[in-house]
Scaffold this motif. Structure first.
Motif, PDB file in Angstrom:
ATOM      1  N   SER A   1      41.381  45.795  39.125  1.00  9.93           N
ATOM      2  CA  SER A   1      41.172  44.505  38.475  1.00  9.93           C
ATOM      3  C   SER A   1      41.245  43.384  39.502  1.00  9.93           C
ATOM      4  N   ALA A   2      40.266  42.504  39.450  1.00 11.83           N
ATOM      5  CA  ALA A   2      40.235  41.382  40.393  1.00 11.83           C
ATOM      6  C   ALA A   2      41.451  40.474  40.214  1.00 11.83           C
ATOM      7  N   TYR A   3      42.023  40.459  39.013  1.00  8.75           N
ATOM      8  CA  TYR A   3      43.167  39.585  38.752  1.00  8.75           C
ATOM      9  C   TYR A   3      44.404  40.008  39.533  1.00  8.75           C
ATOM     10  N   GLU A   4      44.419  41.238  40.019  1.00  2.00           N
ATOM     11  CA  GLU A   4      45.571  41.761  40.741  1.00  2.00           C
ATOM     12  C   GLU A   4      45.591  41.328  42.203  1.00  2.00           C
TER      13      GLU A   4
ATOM     14  N   GLN B   1      30.775  39.868  35.638  1.00  4.58           N
ATOM     15  CA  GLN B   1      32.117  39.809  36.192  1.00  4.58           C
ATOM     16  C   GLN B   1      32.170  40.504  37.543  1.00  4.58           C
ATOM     17  N   ARG B   2      33.129  40.066  38.320  1.00  7.97           N
ATOM     18  CA  ARG B   2      33.345  40.692  39.616  1.00  7.97           C
ATOM     19  C   ARG B   2      33.852  42.118  39.382  1.00  7.97           C
ATOM     20  N   GLU B   3      33.259  43.085  40.088  1.00  7.69           N
ATOM     21  CA  GLU B   3      33.634  44.467  39.850  1.00  7.69           C
ATOM     22  C   GLU B   3      34.181  45.119  41.113  1.00  7.69           C
ATOM     23  N   PHE B   4      35.118  46.007  40.902  1.00  2.00           N
ATOM     24  CA  PHE B   4      35.762  46.732  41.988  1.00  2.00           C
ATOM     25  C   PHE B   4      34.768  47.693  42.635  1.00  2.00           C
TER      26      PHE B   4
END
Length: 121
Positions: free
Chosen positions: A104-107, A41-44
């Motif tokens: 979170s990437a969704y934000e 997953q894409r991580e911050f």
């Protein structure tokens, strides 16, 4: 539209500077960098508030990476020092129309294309 630049190949212990340039003003956007490796997953990685007063980093890059922004240039920069092989990933810049840095990437509503960073051991 966001465009990321500056990826490349670097030896462990070396440095790279990533830039993200927006086609429109970013004055009131939270900006961030994420990274992603295949199958994960894409991580911050790091985020910065709209005025630069607040910055946040993932633990593994604290003290090695620095995020900054120049709103008058519609630019966000990620400076990476003492790089490690585990920093190898595609790095993405992102923008969030909201208050507060989020991990979170969704934000984040807006994304640039990735720029590949490879750290050799």
């Amino acid at each position: 539209q966001l465009q990321a630049f500056g990826g490349g190949l670097v030896q462990a212990g070396g440095s790279l500077r990533l830039s993200c340039v927006a086609s429109e003003g970013i004055n009131f956007y939270v900006m961030a960098w994420f990274r992603q490796t295949p199958g994960k997953q894409r991580e911050f990685v790091a985020g910065i508030s709209w005025n630069g007063d607040y910055k946040d980093y993932r633990n593994s890059v604290k003290g090695r990476f620095t995020i900054s922004r120049a709103n008058e240039k519609n630019t966000v920069v990620l400076e990476m020092y003492r790089m490690k092989p585990e920093d190898t990933a595609a790095y993405y810049c992102a923008a969030r129309d909201g208050v507060g840095v989020r991990s979170s990437a969704y934000e984040y509503e807006f994304w640039g294309q990735g720029t590949q960073v490879t750290v050799s051991s």
